[in-house]
Every structure is written in C-alpha cells, then in structure tokens.
Design a protein around this motif. Structure first.
Motif, mmCIF file in Angstrom:
data_model
loop_
_atom_site.group_PDB
_atom_site.id
_atom_site.type_symbol
_atom_site.label_atom_id
_atom_site.label_comp_id
_atom_site.label_asym_id
_atom_site.label_seq_id
_atom_site.Cartn_x
_atom_site.Cartn_y
_atom_site.Cartn_z
ATOM 1 N N LEU A 233 0.796 -1.231 0.000
ATOM 2 C CA LEU A 233 0.000 0.000 0.000
ATOM 3 C C LEU A 233 0.826 1.279 0.000
ATOM 4 C CD1 LEU A 233 -2.935 -0.800 2.410
ATOM 5 C CD2 LEU A 233 -3.081 -0.333 -0.023
ATOM 6 N N SER A 234 2.114 1.167 -0.288
ATOM 7 C CA SER A 234 2.877 2.410 -0.344
ATOM 8 C C SER A 234 3.663 2.504 -1.644
ATOM 9 C CB SER A 234 3.803 2.539 0.861
ATOM 10 O OG SER A 234 4.621 1.411 0.956
ATOM 11 N N PHE A 235 4.003 3.732 -1.973
ATOM 12 C CA PHE A 235 4.838 3.974 -3.148
ATOM 13 C C PHE A 235 6.234 3.452 -2.826
ATOM 14 C CE2 PHE A 235 7.625 6.321 -5.914
ATOM 15 C CZ PHE A 235 6.911 6.427 -7.096
ATOM 16 N N LEU A 236 6.806 2.681 -3.734
ATOM 17 C CA LEU A 236 8.132 2.119 -3.498
ATOM 18 C C LEU A 236 9.151 2.836 -4.366
ATOM 19 C CD1 LEU A 236 7.193 -1.666 -3.569
ATOM 20 C CD2 LEU A 236 7.851 -0.348 -1.552
ATOM 21 N N CYS A 237 10.198 3.334 -3.757
ATOM 22 C CA CYS A 237 11.261 3.989 -4.510
ATOM 23 C C CYS A 237 12.579 3.513 -3.933
ATOM 24 C CB CYS A 237 11.121 5.504 -4.399
ATOM 25 S SG CYS A 237 12.331 6.384 -5.377
ATOM 26 N N LYS A 238 13.157 2.493 -4.548
ATOM 27 C CA LYS A 238 14.407 1.937 -4.045
ATOM 28 C C LYS A 238 15.050 1.067 -5.120
ATOM 29 C CE LYS A 238 12.055 -2.028 -1.930
ATOM 30 N NZ LYS A 238 11.790 -2.776 -0.707
ATOM 31 N N PRO B 96 16.699 0.229 -10.077
ATOM 32 C CA PRO B 96 15.719 0.927 -9.231
ATOM 33 C C PRO B 96 14.262 0.689 -9.659
ATOM 34 C CG PRO B 96 17.405 2.441 -10.077
ATOM 35 C CD PRO B 96 17.510 1.175 -10.855
ATOM 36 N N ILE B 97 13.383 0.681 -8.674
ATOM 37 C CA ILE B 97 11.939 0.711 -8.951
ATOM 38 C C ILE B 97 11.379 2.004 -8.361
ATOM 39 C CG2 ILE B 97 11.470 -1.765 -9.111
ATOM 40 C CD1 ILE B 97 10.532 -1.655 -6.144
ATOM 41 N N GLY C 221 2.689 -1.680 -9.080
ATOM 42 C CA GLY C 221 3.624 -2.528 -9.812
ATOM 43 C C GLY C 221 3.395 -3.997 -9.535
ATOM 44 N N ASN C 222 2.256 -4.263 -8.932
ATOM 45 C CA ASN C 222 1.884 -5.605 -8.485
ATOM 46 C C ASN C 222 1.286 -6.355 -9.681
ATOM 47 O OD1 ASN C 222 0.614 -7.781 -7.257
ATOM 48 N ND2 ASN C 222 -0.261 -6.570 -5.596
ATOM 49 N N THR D 260 11.304 -11.650 -0.858
ATOM 50 C CA THR D 260 12.070 -10.837 -1.817
ATOM 51 C C THR D 260 11.151 -10.212 -2.862
ATOM 52 O OG1 THR D 260 12.528 -12.724 -3.273
ATOM 53 C CG2 THR D 260 14.076 -12.316 -1.488
ATOM 54 N N ASN D 261 9.858 -10.232 -2.554
ATOM 55 C CA ASN D 261 8.855 -9.670 -3.456
ATOM 56 C C ASN D 261 8.420 -8.300 -2.923
ATOM 57 O OD1 ASN D 261 6.617 -9.115 -5.021
ATOM 58 N ND2 ASN D 261 5.772 -11.185 -4.898
ATOM 59 N N PRO D 262 8.818 -7.215 -3.572
ATOM 60 C CA PRO D 262 8.558 -5.898 -2.983
ATOM 61 C C PRO D 262 7.104 -5.451 -3.048
ATOM 62 C CG PRO D 262 9.603 -5.645 -5.123
ATOM 63 C CD PRO D 262 9.569 -7.110 -4.834
ATOM 64 N N ASN D 263 6.351 -5.968 -4.042
ATOM 65 C CA ASN D 263 5.039 -5.356 -4.300
ATOM 66 C C ASN D 263 3.871 -6.327 -4.401
ATOM 67 O OD1 ASN D 263 5.545 -6.547 -6.766
ATOM 68 N ND2 ASN D 263 6.207 -4.650 -7.742
#
Lengths: 81, 229
Positions: free
Chosen positions: B108-113, B139-140, B145-146, B178-181
């Motif tokens: 539920l959050s914007f991912l920037c990394k 970077p993502i 992005g799910n 290891t799944n960010p989204n």
C-alpha cells in the motif's frame, strides 16, 4: 438518461485498499464487520433511450472504464422509468 | 537508425531514456507526442515511465487510448521491437499488447528503491547481453507494480517463456520475502508471446550513469543495439 457504472474488484483479486480501510476501522474500535472492498462509481448522462444507453455504456466499459481482468461492473439507473 | 519515444502528458522518464539510448545504442532518439497518429520510421518504440494523465481511472488506461497508440499497437503487433518501462509497462498491458495487468502494491505504499532482479530469460532481444539467472540491481519507483494475471494467462506466460525478470534478493532467491510489491511469482518484467514487446516495472535507464552508481541497466540497451545491428 442518467446512469451509474459501479466498478468493483473481482472476487479473488487482492484489494489492498479494502484491506487498509478494514484495518483502520478495526483500529477505530468497530467490530463485527468484514469483507470491505473498495470500488468506484462513474456517473454518465447519455442522450439515448434505455436500451441504447445500456449498449453504449457497455461498450464504454469494455473499451475504457473497466479492466475486465481485475474488475466487474454493473450499470445502474438513477431511477426506474 | 531511430528510436521513437512516445511522450504523453505526465511522462517523466522520456528524457532519461533518450540519454541512455544515445549513450548505449546506435539509435537516434526522437520524441513523438501522443497526439500524433503515426510513428515515424524507427527501429525501436519506447513507452517511458511517468504518471500519464495523473494515473486517472487506472494507471495507463487513458494513455492506452491516445491517438498514437493505434499505430503503436499496429507496429508492435507486426513485430516492431517495443519497450515499456514502469508506466510504459502499465500502458502496454492496458492496450492489450502484453497480458495481465498491474495493480496497487500489496504494501500500500509507493516504493522507490533499488531492488535485485534475476534474469529469467536471456534469449530475448532485450536481455541477450545478460547471463541466464544473472542478478542485477535496478531501481523501482511505483505505486502500482503488483503484476496480476489469472491462472490461465499465467500458465500461458510461463509456457511461452515470457517471464524475463523476477524480483529476488542479492543471492538470487525468489520468494515472498524478496517480493517488494506482491507481484504474482515475483514477476518484474515480461514479453509478449512473439518476444518483440517487453514491459518491466524496474527502470533500467536509471542504472546507466555514474551519478546513480548503478550500471546494470546498460546491458539491456546494449542487447537492443546488438540485435538491431
């Protein structure tokens, strides 16, 4: 002819927004509720009779308004004529 | 040789991708405004990242119906190499050029990394310069992005070897942690069945210059260049 398109996430598709609302309501102390899902309503005014309006709206849904992979929709009229 | 970069209101990675293309390929980048109805003769079509039309309705849905998209769809269907990054990936799924769709991140959050992704298929024209199973850092920057596809679609994607990148950790492990989204099977990038259209959420163009201290995106552009020569 005024109508609404109600768009909801399909059953089985993750609805993170519904989950977040659910969590927040729990934190506020609300109990005995479940299965909150968030969708959207789109209002349209179409210059056509009811049958035509349904056909046109159906086409709008398929071409743009709805992503059928993850969403279901329902066309709802403001008041039954 | 030319690369057409499609620019929509709200595109914001168009200049970055032009810099990467200029630096790492033999292609000359040209900007094509979304209201044009035909793409000039070019060897590559790029749909860059951004927040086209403010992400209204669904990410990429309005852009997917812009005038230029008719020609993008026609040319991509005819086999033109086409690359969509981040919002570009969303536009490609919304336009039907790629299967599945991209929904809100499960966190539920914007991912920037910067994340690690594993090269699942180095036989595509976009990934030939990588080694199979190579772990690269890219970077993502996304809120939606799910990757989601129904079971039948997912089976088809797997059967046709369309998965190009999966999210992993530094050791190449692909799992929930290891799944960010929340993407199904950690999918970070896929091609169409023919293999000429690639969509990916990570930004390879942000890993091609010294400022970001990342260079793992370079081989993607070098792959394209080599294939087009």
């Amino acid at each position: 002819m005024k109508l609404n398109v109600k768009i909801m996430p399909k059953n089985g598709v993750l609805d993170p927004q519904g989950k977040a609302i659910e969590n927040s309501l729990s934190q506020l102390g609300f109990k005995n509720f479940s299965e909150i899902r968030q969708g959207k309503i789109i209002e349209i005014d179409i210059d056509a009779d009811k049958d035509q309006a349904i056909n046109i709206t159906d086409e709008m849904c398929k071409k743009l308004l709805v992503n059928l992979i993850i969403e279901d929709y329902e066309i709802i009229f403001d008041r039954e004529e | 040789m030319k690369a057409s970069i499609i620019v929509f209101p709200g595109s914001n990675c168009d200049r970055d991708i032009a810099v990467s293309i200029k630096k790492l390929t033999t292609l000359e980048p040209i900007m094509v405004w979304h209201k044009e109805t035909s793409i000039p003769d070019s060897d590559l079509i790029v749909i860059p990242g951004g927040f086209t039309f403010g992400d209204y309705l669904r990410c990429g849905s309005i852009a997917a119906n812009s005038p230029i998209m008719k020609d993008v769809i026609k040319k991509a269907t005819d086999g033109a190499p086409t690359l969509g990054i981040c919002n570009g990936f969303q536009i490609l799924t919304e336009s039907g050029l790629l299967p599945g769709t991209l929904i809100k991140n499960d966190c539920l959050s914007f991912l920037c990394k910067t994340v690690s992704i594993r090269v699942e298929n180095n036989q595509t024209n976009f990934s030939k310069k990588y080694k199979q199973n190579e772990i690269i850092n890219i970077p993502i920057a996304h809120n939606e992005g799910n990757f989601f596809a129904n079971e039948n679609t997912l089976e088809k994607i797997k059967d046709s070897n369309q998965i190009v990148f999966k999210y992993c950790n530094q050791n190449g492990e692909v799992n929930n942690e290891t799944n960010p989204n929340g993407s199904i099977e950690n999918i970070a990038g896929i091609t169409n069945e023919q293999g000429n259209v690639l969509g990916m959420m990570p930004h390879p163009e942000r890993a091609t210059c010294e400022i970001t201290k990342l260079s793992d995106g370079e081989n993607l552009f070098k792959s394209i260049s080599e294939f087009l020569l």
